[in-house]
Scaffold this motif. Structure first.
Motif, PDB file in Angstrom:
ATOM      1  N   ILE A 136      13.482  -2.174   4.051  1.00  0.00           N
ATOM      2  CA  ILE A 136      12.323  -1.796   3.538  1.00  0.00           C
ATOM      3  C   ILE A 136      11.156  -1.840   4.525  1.00  0.00           C
ATOM      4  O   ILE A 136      11.045  -2.672   5.253  1.00  0.00           O
ATOM      5  N   ASP A 137      10.610  -0.244   4.951  1.00  0.00           N
ATOM      6  CA  ASP A 137       9.525  -0.037   5.831  1.00  0.00           C
ATOM      7  C   ASP A 137       8.316  -0.100   4.951  1.00  0.00           C
ATOM      8  O   ASP A 137       8.327   0.721   4.212  1.00  0.00           O
ATOM      9  N   LEU A 138       7.148  -0.921   5.248  1.00  0.00           N
ATOM     10  CA  LEU A 138       6.159  -0.833   4.459  1.00  0.00           C
ATOM     11  C   LEU A 138       4.667  -0.913   5.067  1.00  0.00           C
ATOM     12  O   LEU A 138       4.859  -1.558   6.234  1.00  0.00           O
ATOM     13  N   VAL A 139       3.827  -0.799   4.309  1.00  0.00           N
ATOM     14  CA  VAL A 139       2.589  -1.128   4.766  1.00  0.00           C
ATOM     15  C   VAL A 139       1.812  -1.856   3.768  1.00  0.00           C
ATOM     16  O   VAL A 139       1.792  -1.606   2.643  1.00  0.00           O
ATOM     17  N   THR A 140       1.115  -2.889   4.387  1.00  0.00           N
ATOM     18  CA  THR A 140       0.339  -3.908   3.464  1.00  0.00           C
ATOM     19  C   THR A 140      -1.069  -3.356   3.189  1.00  0.00           C
ATOM     20  O   THR A 140      -1.610  -3.048   4.089  1.00  0.00           O
ATOM     21  N   GLU A 141      -1.720  -4.094   2.294  1.00  0.00           N
ATOM     22  CA  GLU A 141      -3.121  -4.230   1.932  1.00  0.00           C
ATOM     23  C   GLU A 141      -3.596  -5.072   2.837  1.00  0.00           C
ATOM     24  O   GLU A 141      -3.015  -6.385   3.156  1.00  0.00           O
TER      25      GLU A 141
ATOM     26  N   TYR B 234       0.921  -1.216   0.080  1.00  0.00           N
ATOM     27  CA  TYR B 234      -0.040  -0.026   0.034  1.00  0.00           C
ATOM     28  C   TYR B 234       0.901   1.214   0.003  1.00  0.00           C
ATOM     29  O   TYR B 234       0.617   2.123  -0.770  1.00  0.00           O
ATOM     30  N   ASP B 235       1.923   1.404   1.050  1.00  0.00           N
ATOM     31  CA  ASP B 235       2.564   2.454   0.917  1.00  0.00           C
ATOM     32  C   ASP B 235       4.173   2.081   1.557  1.00  0.00           C
ATOM     33  O   ASP B 235       4.166   1.086   2.163  1.00  0.00           O
ATOM     34  N   LEU B 236       4.930   3.097   1.609  1.00  0.00           N
ATOM     35  CA  LEU B 236       6.389   2.836   2.391  1.00  0.00           C
ATOM     36  C   LEU B 236       6.622   3.411   3.301  1.00  0.00           C
ATOM     37  O   LEU B 236       6.069   4.796   3.197  1.00  0.00           O
ATOM     38  N   GLY B 237       7.316   2.949   4.341  1.00  0.00           N
ATOM     39  CA  GLY B 237       7.523   4.154   5.637  1.00  0.00           C
ATOM     40  C   GLY B 237       6.744   3.621   6.603  1.00  0.00           C
ATOM     41  O   GLY B 237       5.885   3.073   6.552  1.00  0.00           O
ATOM     42  N   GLY B 238       7.440   4.214   7.758  1.00  0.00           N
ATOM     43  CA  GLY B 238       6.596   4.155   8.868  1.00  0.00           C
ATOM     44  C   GLY B 238       5.699   5.184   9.296  1.00  0.00           C
ATOM     45  O   GLY B 238       5.570   5.862   8.301  1.00  0.00           O
ATOM     46  N   GLY B 239       5.333   5.260  10.441  1.00  0.00           N
ATOM     47  CA  GLY B 239       4.285   6.275  10.671  1.00  0.00           C
ATOM     48  C   GLY B 239       4.633   7.596  10.413  1.00  0.00           C
ATOM     49  O   GLY B 239       3.880   8.511   9.699  1.00  0.00           O
TER      50      GLY B 239
END
Length: 151
Positions: free
Chosen positions: A91-96, A50-55
């Motif tokens: 890599i820091d990411l957010v998944t669907e 969905y996106d890259l990075g932490g909060g």
């Protein structure tokens, strides 16, 4: 062995030892930001990311995206160490929601490794992935404004 054959054998051995970035004609060095950008783009290509990075990185990115004329930072959420022949990538990411995280991580590792190795000639020694969040359907929609409770 003939002199020409010996020369070719020595050149192949040197290229294998030093890598494709060091030749008789000179040395090629690749900046960390180049590898981070390639890894970021390769990660975004994988379905389920969905996106890259932490909060914090995503919050800063959201503010940056609202500024007219600004562009998405492709290396957001990617940290790299680049040596003469190898690179390590975090890599820091957010998944669907609903995506298998194990399968997603394998896909990201594969795509990042092949893209970085193909484009830079560096050997990717490791790709570490941290999943910081799961994006739920409807998270992006603004909350419906509620009517006033008083008149």
């Amino acid at each position: 062995m003939t002199e020409q054959k010996q020369s070719t054998t020595n050149e192949v051995a040197r290229t294998q030892a030093d890598g494709p970035l060091v030749t008789d004609q000179g040395r090629t060095s690749i900046a960390d930001t180049v590898v981070a950008k390639i890894a970021g783009i390769a990660t975004r290509e994988v379905s389920g990311v969905y996106d890259l990075g932490g909060g914090t990185a995503r919050a800063v990115g959201a503010v940056r995206d609202r500024i007219p004329g600004s562009r998405t930072k492709m290396s957001q959420g990617v940290a790299v160490e680049v040596g003469e022949r190898q690179t390590a990538i975090d890599i820091d990411l957010v998944t669907e929601y609903g995506v298998s995280i194990a399968d997603l991580a394998a896909g990201v590792r594969s795509n990042v490794t092949s893209s970085v190795e193909r484009m830079t000639g560096l050997e990717v020694s490791e790709v570490n992935i941290s999943v910081h969040d799961v994006h739920l359907p409807g998270d992006d929609q603004d909350a419906e404004p509620q009517g006033s409770r008083v008149e």
